[in-house]
Design a protein around this motif. Structure first.
Motif: not given
Length: 217
Positions: A137-161
């Motif tokens: 599950p991707v909430d705002t914390h996970i979405h934010r950190l995935a971007q800061r840590w270079g794990l996802s482009s962060g376009k949306n939560v679906v892409q982050t997941e």
């Protein structure tokens, strides 16, 4: 450092910090977890945990929730954001559980996401935390950190997941998503860290100087 190497380092650091992360929403069973997660939309877990004891005393089962009705549910949960819509969804959801699932919370993404007010993130939380099915599950914390840590482009939560599921072993998803949430609340907050302050951000990107402008979901 390659993305896979960053992911492995993150997993190790979070495991050291949070070896056995608790579920942050208070609940007694699958139904009360489902209710608590639904109520947490655009609201803090702390606030939800202040409201749910009274709600669960009055209506801790689908049958009792349905009997309580939308107006009385609203009276209890009115301090929460989006309370009118949540009360409507809880009443309808409870009726559907009784009618279609014999009063039980279904154990599939498809059936959960068919319930009023239950989206993919809520279904993922219930599947992972109530039934032990691997989910991320991707909430705002996970979405934010995935971007800061270079794990996802962060376009949306679906892409982050999708990106996170590719980087981390399936057996780690349920624990890891909680670990990231706790780290995001405690250390890498929206305003307290901009990608250059917290220990993990500095370890992952020791030469980073410019703040990371994260894209909100």
């Amino acid at each position: 450092m390659l993305k896979k190497e960053r992911a492995a380092l993150i997993a190790q650091r979070l495991a050291d910090l949070y070896p056995d992360p608790p579920i942050p929403l208070d609940h007694q069973d699958e139904f009360t977890l489902l209710v608590a997660v639904l109520l947490s939309a655009q609201c803090t877990d702390k606030k939800v945990n202040e409201i749910t004891p009274e709600l669960f005393r009055a209506a801790g089962t689908p049958q009792k929730m349905f009997q309580l009705g939308q107006e009385k549910i609203l009276q209890i949960i009115h301090p929460l954001g989006l309370s009118k819509q949540k009360a409507k969804n809880l009443a309808a959801l409870s009726g559907m559980l009784i009618e279609k699932h014999e009063g039980q919370v279904p154990q599939s993404f498809e059936d959960l996401e068919a319930l009023p007010g239950v989206g993919h993130k809520t279904a993922s939380v219930v599947m992972s935390q109530a039934f032990g099915v691997p989910a991320f599950p991707v909430d705002t914390h996970i979405h934010r950190l995935a971007q800061r840590w270079g794990l996802s482009s962060g376009k949306n939560v679906v892409q982050t997941e999708t990106d996170l599921k590719k980087l981390f072993p399936r057996e780690s998803w349920n624990r890891l998503h909680l670990q990231i949430i706790f780290y995001g609340r405690e250390f890498c907050t929206a305003r307290g860290c901009n990608g250059t302050h917290c220990d993990l951000c500095r370890e992952l990107y020791p030469s980073r100087k410019k703040p990371v402008e994260w894209k909100k979901p």
